[in-house]
Design a protein around this motif. Structure first.
Motif, short mmCIF file in Angstrom:
data_model
loop_
_atom_site.label_atom_id
_atom_site.label_comp_id
_atom_site.label_asym_id
_atom_site.label_seq_id
_atom_site.Cartn_x
_atom_site.Cartn_y
_atom_site.Cartn_z
N PHE A 261 0.85 -1.19 0.00
CA PHE A 261 0.00 0.00 0.00
C PHE A 261 0.89 1.24 0.00
CE2 PHE A 261 -2.30 -3.37 2.21
CZ PHE A 261 -3.48 -3.41 1.49
N GLY A 262 0.34 2.33 -0.51
CA GLY A 262 1.14 3.55 -0.52
C GLY A 262 0.49 4.66 -1.31
N THR A 263 1.32 5.65 -1.63
CA THR A 263 0.87 6.85 -2.33
C THR A 263 1.81 7.15 -3.48
OG1 THR A 263 0.00 7.75 -0.26
CG2 THR A 263 0.29 9.28 -2.08
N VAL A 264 1.22 7.53 -4.62
CA VAL A 264 1.99 7.99 -5.77
C VAL A 264 1.55 9.42 -6.05
CG1 VAL A 264 2.53 7.64 -8.21
CG2 VAL A 264 2.13 5.66 -6.72
N THR A 265 2.52 10.32 -6.01
CA THR A 265 2.24 11.73 -6.31
C THR A 265 2.71 12.04 -7.73
OG1 THR A 265 2.56 12.28 -3.98
CG2 THR A 265 2.59 14.10 -5.56
N ILE A 266 1.80 12.55 -8.55
CA ILE A 266 2.10 12.82 -9.96
C ILE A 266 2.08 14.33 -10.19
CG2 ILE A 266 1.38 12.45 -12.34
CD1 ILE A 266 0.15 9.84 -11.53
N SER A 267 3.17 14.84 -10.77
CA SER A 267 3.29 16.26 -11.08
C SER A 267 3.46 16.44 -12.59
CB SER A 267 4.49 16.87 -10.35
OG SER A 267 4.39 16.65 -8.95
N PRO A 268 3.14 17.64 -13.12
CA PRO A 268 3.29 17.88 -14.56
C PRO A 268 4.74 17.80 -15.00
CG PRO A 268 1.92 19.57 -13.52
CD PRO A 268 2.57 18.80 -12.41
N GLY A 269 4.96 17.35 -16.23
CA GLY A 269 6.28 17.32 -16.84
C GLY A 269 6.41 18.40 -17.90
N PRO A 270 7.43 18.28 -18.76
CA PRO A 270 7.68 19.34 -19.75
C PRO A 270 6.62 19.45 -20.84
CG PRO A 270 9.18 17.49 -20.05
CD PRO A 270 8.47 17.25 -18.76
N THR A 271 5.84 18.38 -21.07
CA THR A 271 4.76 18.42 -22.07
C THR A 271 3.50 17.87 -21.41
OG1 THR A 271 4.93 16.17 -23.00
CG2 THR A 271 6.53 17.83 -23.79
N PRO A 272 2.34 18.06 -22.03
CA PRO A 272 1.10 17.54 -21.44
C PRO A 272 1.07 16.02 -21.28
CG PRO A 272 0.60 19.21 -23.08
CD PRO A 272 2.06 18.93 -23.20
N ASP A 273 1.94 15.30 -22.00
CA ASP A 273 1.97 13.84 -21.90
C ASP A 273 3.11 13.33 -21.03
OD1 ASP A 273 -0.25 13.52 -23.56
OD2 ASP A 273 0.97 13.64 -25.36
N ASP A 274 3.89 14.25 -20.43
CA ASP A 274 5.00 13.87 -19.56
C ASP A 274 4.65 14.19 -18.12
OD1 ASP A 274 7.67 13.13 -21.13
OD2 ASP A 274 6.58 14.62 -22.31
N PHE A 275 5.11 13.29 -17.21
CA PHE A 275 4.79 13.47 -15.80
C PHE A 275 6.00 13.10 -14.95
CE2 PHE A 275 0.92 12.57 -18.08
CZ PHE A 275 0.06 13.58 -17.65
N ILE A 297 5.43 8.66 -19.24
CA ILE A 297 4.92 9.17 -20.50
C ILE A 297 3.59 8.49 -20.76
CG2 ILE A 297 5.35 9.42 -22.99
CD1 ILE A 297 8.33 8.93 -22.38
N VAL A 298 2.62 9.24 -21.25
CA VAL A 298 1.34 8.65 -21.63
C VAL A 298 1.23 8.70 -23.15
CG1 VAL A 298 -1.16 8.83 -21.51
CG2 VAL A 298 0.21 9.21 -19.47
N TYR A 299 1.13 7.53 -23.76
CA TYR A 299 0.94 7.41 -25.20
C TYR A 299 -0.54 7.21 -25.51
CZ TYR A 299 6.01 6.54 -25.41
OH TYR A 299 7.38 6.64 -25.31
N THR A 300 -0.97 7.74 -26.61
CA THR A 300 -2.33 7.53 -27.14
C THR A 300 -3.41 7.92 -26.15
OG1 THR A 300 -1.27 5.50 -27.99
CG2 THR A 300 -3.47 5.99 -28.77
#
Length: 596
Positions: A261-275, A297-300
């Motif tokens: 169990f845990g936590t994942v913190t996601i922040s914006p990267g250099p492009t809208p598809d990068d984190f 990276i999020v593809y598609t």
């Protein structure tokens, strides 16, 4: 009469022209390419026509991994000169413009997750693929592609040109002319009296219907996996960069290590598809914590690829199954953007991994799960409950584990963890219970049982690979799961209740296949407490000689992996799994750059 015949002939010609035009239009349906860098780098061999179609490229859709491999092949075999940053840009464009819809990718996403399967027969949708594509590729590689019929035919021809040995599988030659009787041949492999050698096997790739296997595969693929599908049209119309910034609650499981169990913190990267990510997790069974940072990276619009690394200076663990200094990630983002499911993986063959489920954290209390797998009736004890946004004044009455289970007090509390004292009454019906906190519920969170009926070892069969000299080792992790008889009171039936892993003593025993091969002595060792099998080194072992010759052979073989459990009350329970230990894989088709 002349005019009538002329009219009919004209009608036939016109109809043929219309049909031909329709066929040409259908054949020309493809995906326009508008990305200038792709056109510049690929257009030399894949020219673009007036409608924006590029040869071959416009007529296929697939995953980032397959596109990456195609780019590498163009560099290796066709002399494409390209910088890494240019390759990444093209890869993103093709994955977005010529990718898969979520529904198409989900059925074979285990390929991207690098899951280990001993047998893919239950995942092969057609015999036509098993006896062609699956001979060399995992079936997941095939199921994650969509092409036109013409491009499937070109793909077959490419295989015949690059891999001549594929001809016997895809388009086997048939015997022609007079067939003469094969002369008798003798063999004496052990140096004794010669014996008649067995005749050469017949070509089993020839079909009774006279069709080539390649044509049967093309018929299937062009019908079941066409270039254009309703799923792709629907997704392409709404595809966008997902909004993933924020905190996510992780519920995971690693074989041999238990719940996570845990936590994942996601922040914006250099492009809208990068984190950018920050991971903080706890292994419930041991309390071991792991923290790391990473990128994704999020593809598609839905397909996450990422990697996370430990803090600088972290020493790599000696236990290969422990969280490494770096792992890779493959996740599917849900259409509403509030959950992600997939796998974090590592190892020489990606045999280690965490099944990860992420849920976006809101503002209300949320349950993730419990550390314990089961509670015995009757009994009392403490249970760790994991989640998010737990209130500071959380009370025992806020928790609900169902009839017969009382929560007497909360002994420890934080925003994401509460330790509760529970009492299980006698004669509580066996089954798997939900747990609720306010309006948040975890279904099938914990089992209630009266006694352990038997144990099973998982997986029931597995494979490991020798290594450590030239190639990496492929380890095999086993665990023993306890079961209680279900409501029918009978063991080994469909309603039995899994109670989670139990501590057992592990050992190996000989699987009797070849006389005097003594595989147990050579294939490797299994840890007596953790169930982790470590294979031996690859290469000929001069200490090991098979009976058929006097030369050293590799340390391959097959064995039983045995588990012995001392159940409460003094009863000993046993179970076993089958393990094959084989040679390394020296050619890999992995594409690790998709997560960079």
């Amino acid at each position: 009469m002349f005019l009538k015949k002329w009219f009919l002939a004209s009608a036939v010609v016109l109809l043929a022209a219309v049909l031909g035009q329709a066929q040409d239009t259908t054949a020309a349906v493809g995906i326009p390419i508008s990305h200038q860098l792709t056109i510049d780098k690929c257009g030399g061999c894949h020219p673009k026509d007036a409608t924006g179609m590029m040869r071959r490229i416009s007529y296929m859709r697939t995953t980032p991994e397959v596109w990456e491999q195609a780019i590498k092949r163009m560099i290796r075999l066709n002399g494409v000169v390209i910088k890494p940053e240019e390759a990444r840009e093209i890869l993103r464009y093709l994955s977005n413009n010529n990718g898969l819809a979520p529904e198409e990718a989900k059925t074979a996403f285990w390929e991207a997750e690098h899951r280990m399967f001993r047998d893919q027969s239950d995942k092969i949708p057609s015999d036509a693929l098993q006896h062609t594509c699956n001979y060399c590729h995992t079936i997941g590689r095939v199921l994650t592609q969509r092409r036109t019929r013409d491009d499937y035919e070109k793909l077959i021809n490419m295989h015949l040109g690059l891999f001549p040995g594929a001809e016997n599988t895809l388009r086997p030659r048939r015997p022609t002319g007079t067939q003469y009787e094969t002369p008798v041949a003798f063999t004496a492999p052990t140096g004794g009296n010669p014996a008649v050698a067995a005749p050469a096997p017949a070509n089993t790739n020839l079909r009774a219907d006279g069709k080539d296997p390649a044509d049967v595969a093309i018929d299937y693929l062009s019908k079941e996996q066409p270039l254009m599908t309703p799923e792709w049209a629907a997704w392409k119309a709404v595809m966008r960069s997902p909004k993933l910034e924020g905190s996510w609650m992780l519920t995971g499981y690693q074989q041999g290590k238990g719940r996570i169990f845990g936590t994942v913190t996601i922040s914006p990267g250099p492009t809208p598809d990068d984190f950018v990510t920050k991971v903080d997790i706890e292994y419930a069974a041991t309390g071991t914590t792991v923290s790391r940072t990473g990128k994704g990276i999020v593809y598609t619009g839905y397909s996450w690829r990422g990697r996370s690394t430990a803090p600088a200076g972290t020493v790599a663990p000696t236990d290969p199954s422990a969280a490494p200094t770096e792992w890779r990630e493959a996740l599917l983002v849900s259409r509403d953007g509030n959950t992600m499911d997939g796998r974090w993986f590592w190892g020489g063959y990606d045999e280690f991994g965490i099944d990860a489920h992420l849920t976006r954290i809101g503002t209300t209390p949320m349950l993730a799960g419990v550390g314990a797998f089961a509670l015995q009736s009757p009994s009392s004890g403490d249970v760790k409950v994991y989640g998010a946004n737990f209130p500071a004044d959380i009370k025992a009455t806020d928790f609900d584990l169902g009839n017969g289970i009382t929560v007497s007090r909360v002994t420890r509390r934080s925003a994401s963890l509460a330790t509760i004292a529970v009492q299980v009454a006698a004669n509580v019906p066996v089954g798997i219970r939900d747990i609720s906190l306010s309006r948040s519920t975890v279904e099938r969170a914990i089992a209630v049982y009266d006694k352990i009926a038997y144990i099973k070892t998982l997986p029931d069969a597995s494979m490991a690979r020798l290594g450590g000299v030239v190639a990496a080792k492929q380890y095999a992790q086993f665990e023993a799961i306890a079961y209680a008889a279900g409501p029918d009171g009978k063991s080994e039936t469909a309603d039995d209740i899994p109670l989670g892993p139990v501590p057992v003593k592990w050992a190996m025993s000989e699987f009797l296949s070849t006389p005097d091969d003594d595989d147990v002595k050579f294939v490797g060792t299994v840890n007596q407490t953790t169930g982790l099998f470590t294979p031996n080194v690859e290469g000929p072992n001069p200490e090991r000689k098979k009976q058929s010759n006097n030369f050293g052979v590799d340390n391959y073989g097959d064995v039983w992996v045995d588990a012995e459990y001392e159940a409460p009350g003094g009863k000993t329970m046993k179970a076993r799994s089958y393990l094959v230990v084989t040679i390394p894989v020296y050619v890999r088709y992995d594409q690790p750059e998709v997560s960079k």
